[in-house]
Design an enzyme around this catalytic site. Structure first.
Site, PDB file in Angstrom:
ATOM      1  N   HIS A 159      -5.747 -24.087 -28.654  1.00 37.23           N
ATOM      2  CA  HIS A 159      -6.805 -24.344 -29.722  1.00 37.23           C
ATOM      3  C   HIS A 159      -6.878 -25.789 -29.730  1.00 37.23           C
ATOM      4  O   HIS A 159      -6.544 -26.612 -29.102  1.00 37.23           O
ATOM      5  CB  HIS A 159      -6.230 -23.983 -30.893  1.00 37.23           C
ATOM      6  CG  HIS A 159      -5.823 -22.636 -31.383  1.00 37.23           C
ATOM      7  ND1 HIS A 159      -4.968 -21.849 -30.827  1.00 37.23           N
ATOM      8  CD2 HIS A 159      -6.567 -21.737 -32.162  1.00 37.23           C
ATOM      9  CE1 HIS A 159      -5.042 -20.608 -31.481  1.00 37.23           C
ATOM     10  NE2 HIS A 159      -6.199 -20.449 -31.916  1.00 37.23           N
ATOM     11  N   LYS A 163      -5.113 -28.536 -34.567  1.00 39.13           N
ATOM     12  CA  LYS A 163      -4.467 -27.414 -35.467  1.00 39.13           C
ATOM     13  C   LYS A 163      -3.159 -27.845 -35.766  1.00 39.13           C
ATOM     14  O   LYS A 163      -2.280 -28.126 -35.116  1.00 39.13           O
ATOM     15  CB  LYS A 163      -4.560 -26.109 -34.433  1.00 39.13           C
ATOM     16  CG  LYS A 163      -4.215 -24.853 -35.090  1.00 39.13           C
ATOM     17  CD  LYS A 163      -4.462 -23.752 -34.356  1.00 39.13           C
ATOM     18  CE  LYS A 163      -4.094 -22.383 -34.998  1.00 39.13           C
ATOM     19  NZ  LYS A 163      -4.294 -22.185 -36.226  1.00 39.13           N
TER      20      LYS A 163
HETATM   21  N1  LIG Z   1      -8.772 -16.386 -40.574  1.00 41.89           N
HETATM   22  C1  LIG Z   1      -9.606 -16.575 -39.487  1.00 41.89           C
HETATM   23  O1  LIG Z   1     -10.196 -15.825 -39.021  1.00 41.89           O
HETATM   24  C2  LIG Z   1      -9.474 -18.087 -39.040  1.00 41.89           C
HETATM   25  C3  LIG Z   1      -8.498 -18.978 -39.638  1.00 41.89           C
HETATM   26  N2  LIG Z   1      -8.370 -20.322 -39.377  1.00 41.89           N
HETATM   27  C4  LIG Z   1      -7.588 -20.926 -40.144  1.00 41.89           C
HETATM   28  O2  LIG Z   1      -8.213 -21.769 -41.267  1.00 41.89           O
HETATM   29  C5  LIG Z   1      -7.582 -22.929 -41.550  1.00 41.89           C
HETATM   30  C6  LIG Z   1      -8.603 -24.152 -41.501  1.00 41.89           C
HETATM   31  O3  LIG Z   1      -9.023 -24.268 -40.175  1.00 41.89           O
HETATM   32  P1  LIG Z   1      -9.969 -25.165 -39.659  1.00 41.89           P
HETATM   33  O4  LIG Z   1     -11.211 -25.282 -40.716  1.00 41.89           O
HETATM   34  O5  LIG Z   1     -10.494 -25.446 -38.490  1.00 41.89           O
HETATM   35  O6  LIG Z   1      -9.281 -26.919 -40.382  1.00 41.89           O
HETATM   36  P2  LIG Z   1     -10.037 -28.178 -40.821  1.00 41.89           P
HETATM   37  O7  LIG Z   1      -8.891 -29.030 -40.591  1.00 41.89           O
HETATM   38  O8  LIG Z   1     -11.283 -28.389 -39.984  1.00 41.89           O
HETATM   39  O9  LIG Z   1     -10.189 -27.870 -42.170  1.00 41.89           O
HETATM   40  C7  LIG Z   1      -9.454 -27.654 -43.196  1.00 41.89           C
HETATM   41  C8  LIG Z   1      -9.782 -28.674 -44.558  1.00 41.89           C
HETATM   42  O10 LIG Z   1      -9.068 -28.296 -45.598  1.00 41.89           O
HETATM   43  C9  LIG Z   1      -8.851 -29.455 -46.417  1.00 41.89           C
HETATM   44  N3  LIG Z   1      -7.748 -29.620 -47.160  1.00 41.89           N
HETATM   45  C10 LIG Z   1      -6.370 -30.024 -46.793  1.00 41.89           C
HETATM   46  N4  LIG Z   1      -5.446 -29.668 -47.922  1.00 41.89           N
HETATM   47  C11 LIG Z   1      -6.296 -29.066 -48.883  1.00 41.89           C
HETATM   48  C12 LIG Z   1      -5.903 -28.352 -50.085  1.00 41.89           C
HETATM   49  N5  LIG Z   1      -4.827 -28.719 -50.842  1.00 41.89           N
HETATM   50  N6  LIG Z   1      -7.000 -27.835 -50.640  1.00 41.89           N
HETATM   51  C13 LIG Z   1      -8.339 -27.958 -50.310  1.00 41.89           C
HETATM   52  N7  LIG Z   1      -8.652 -28.417 -48.947  1.00 41.89           N
HETATM   53  C14 LIG Z   1      -7.466 -28.816 -48.438  1.00 41.89           C
HETATM   54  C15 LIG Z   1      -8.825 -30.587 -45.216  1.00 41.89           C
HETATM   55  O11 LIG Z   1      -8.885 -31.772 -45.500  1.00 41.89           O
HETATM   56  P3  LIG Z   1      -8.143 -32.961 -44.625  1.00 41.89           P
HETATM   57  O12 LIG Z   1      -8.888 -32.805 -43.530  1.00 41.89           O
HETATM   58  O13 LIG Z   1      -8.510 -34.102 -45.372  1.00 41.89           O
HETATM   59  O14 LIG Z   1      -6.698 -32.636 -44.749  1.00 41.89           O
HETATM   60  C16 LIG Z   1      -9.897 -30.123 -44.343  1.00 41.89           C
HETATM   61  O15 LIG Z   1     -11.243 -30.599 -45.027  1.00 41.89           O
HETATM   62  C17 LIG Z   1      -6.334 -23.100 -40.610  1.00 41.89           C
HETATM   63  O16 LIG Z   1      -5.394 -22.431 -41.206  1.00 41.89           O
HETATM   64  C18 LIG Z   1      -6.820 -22.079 -39.492  1.00 41.89           C
HETATM   65  O17 LIG Z   1      -5.716 -21.612 -38.307  1.00 41.89           O
HETATM   66  C19 LIG Z   1      -9.353 -20.918 -38.665  1.00 41.89           C
HETATM   67  C20 LIG Z   1     -10.330 -20.192 -37.852  1.00 41.89           C
HETATM   68  C21 LIG Z   1     -10.299 -18.678 -38.184  1.00 41.89           C
HETATM   69  O1  LIG Z   2      -7.354 -22.642 -36.313  1.00 38.96           O
HETATM   70  C1  LIG Z   2      -8.266 -22.045 -35.441  1.00 38.96           C
HETATM   71  O2  LIG Z   2      -9.318 -22.485 -34.844  1.00 38.96           O
HETATM   72  C2  LIG Z   2      -7.659 -20.616 -35.423  1.00 38.96           C
HETATM   73  N1  LIG Z   2      -7.019 -20.169 -36.310  1.00 38.96           N
HETATM   74  C3  LIG Z   2      -6.526 -18.727 -36.644  1.00 38.96           C
HETATM   75  C4  LIG Z   2      -5.168 -18.672 -36.036  1.00 38.96           C
HETATM   76  O3  LIG Z   2      -4.322 -19.402 -36.498  1.00 38.96           O
HETATM   77  O4  LIG Z   2      -4.829 -17.456 -35.433  1.00 38.96           O
HETATM   78  C5  LIG Z   2      -7.497 -17.608 -35.713  1.00 38.96           C
HETATM   79  C6  LIG Z   2      -8.146 -18.223 -34.662  1.00 38.96           C
HETATM   80  O5  LIG Z   2      -7.227 -18.262 -33.748  1.00 38.96           O
HETATM   81  C7  LIG Z   2      -8.537 -19.647 -34.609  1.00 38.96           C
END
Ligand SMILES: NC(=O)C1=CN([C@@H]2O[C@H](COP(=O)(O)OP(=O)(O)OC[C@H]3O[C@@H](n4cnc5c(N)ncnc54)[C@H](OP(=O)(O)O)[C@@H]3O)[C@@H](O)[C@H]2O)C=CC1
Ligand SMILES: O=C(O)C1=N[C@H](C(=O)O)C[C@H](O)C1
Length: 273
Positions: A159, A163
């Protein structure tokens, strides 16, 4: 209400919500350290300005938001450290939610959602093709519990460098193989690749996807090394998760309309329907 802006997943979900013509609530929960007050997707003309709410501001704002947007469903793509506190926030205000954020205390997440009686879809992977693979592996584990007895499971997950956690999807899929008898030691059988150099040289990830990809391989080897079987899912970008997320929102909305007594769902439920 797409929470986690300006993060990468929440931005992609916002884009899909707007592309599908659904209404957006112009507020988003964000991190305490976020310097901006507003967010807007530049590439979509009709994207509204979205007010960013920090943890210290959200309690004073949410009652008015719930009043003004009675059909509110929250989507959460934030941070593994925020999963449980954000879920408690939705539960406290009885806001139905789709939780895509991974990590945190998953058992507590499930239990608090059940106890609060809040409608929710919770899944570490919203990509429907991957959810189909998970469903199939779950069924395999039920039908053939000893299929991989004493096989060695090796997992590689790659990833983007920032991450914050081990893949939540990988953790769930590993459990299915363990149910089928495979041996897995997280210290020796899991390889997490976060180095862009390795990702480019070894996995041939295109440069533009170093900031967002998920390449997973699950390899099982028989005790005498005479048999090997591998399962793989490789995703560039984040669109498939965002599409699945918006499907989950629509699914949840239908459940709320029908006053379904079952309130907690996962993506397998969404896919089956
Ligand atoms: N279920 C699914 O299909 C998928 C799940 N994911 C998951 O989604 C999550 C986010 O991934 P991604 O978008 O890539 O990460 P990013 O780091 O790009 O985005 C996360 C955002 O959340 C903000 N944040 C941090 N703390 C808080 C809080 N307490 N309340 C609200 N916002 C907050 C961060 O701010 P800052 O950067 O300032 O800390 C950042 O802007 C991860 O856990 C990932 O594993 C990802 C892809 C697919
Ligand atoms: O952080 C990501 O990008 C992703 N998070 C999810 C995970 O932790 O499995 C889903 C996917 O792998 C992308």
């Amino acid at each position: 209400m797409v929470n986690g802006l300006p993060g990468k997943m929440s931005s992609e979900v916002l884009k899909v919500v707007l592309e599908r013509g659904l209404d957006i609530v112009p507020y988003s929960l964000t991190a305490e350290s976020q310097p901006d007050l507003l967010f807007r997707l530049q590439q979509i003309n009709h994207c509204p300005n979205i007010t960013l709410l920090k943890p210290s501001q959200r309690d004073s704002e949410i009652k008015k938001i719930v009043r003004d947007y009675s059909r509110l469903i929250a989507v959460d793509y934030t941070h593994p450290d925020a999963v449980n506190s954000n879920a408690l926030f939705y539960q406290t205000y009885q806001i139905p939610f789709v939780m895509g954020t991974t990590g945190g205390d998953r058992e507590q997440l499930i239990q608090s959602t059940l106890q609060s009686n809040t409608y929710a879809v919770i899944a570490p992977n919203m990509g429907k093709q991957i959810v189909a693979l998970q469903t199939m592996l779950d069924k395999m584990a039920q039908s053939f519990p000893h299929l991989f007895q004493n096989y060695r499971l090796q997992v590689t997950e790659s990833h983007q460098q920032n991450k914050a956690d081990t893949s939540g999807t990988a953790k769930e899929i590993i459990q299915s193989f363990i149910k089928m008898g495979a041996h897995f030691d997280v210290n020796t059988n899991l390889r997490m690749i976060r180095s862009p150099k390795e990702q480019q040289e070894e996995l041939k990830i295109p440069t533009e996807y170093l900031s967002g990809h998920a390449f997973h391989t699950y390899r099982l080897t028989s005790p005498d090394n005479s048999m090997e079987i591998a399962f793989q899912h490789n995703v560039l970008g984040r669109n498939i998760y965002a599409q699945g997320t918006v499907d989950a929102v629509v699914f949840l909305w239908n459940k709320i309309q029908h006053k379904e007594p079952k309130k907690l769902y996962n993506m397998m439920d969404v896919l089956m329907e």
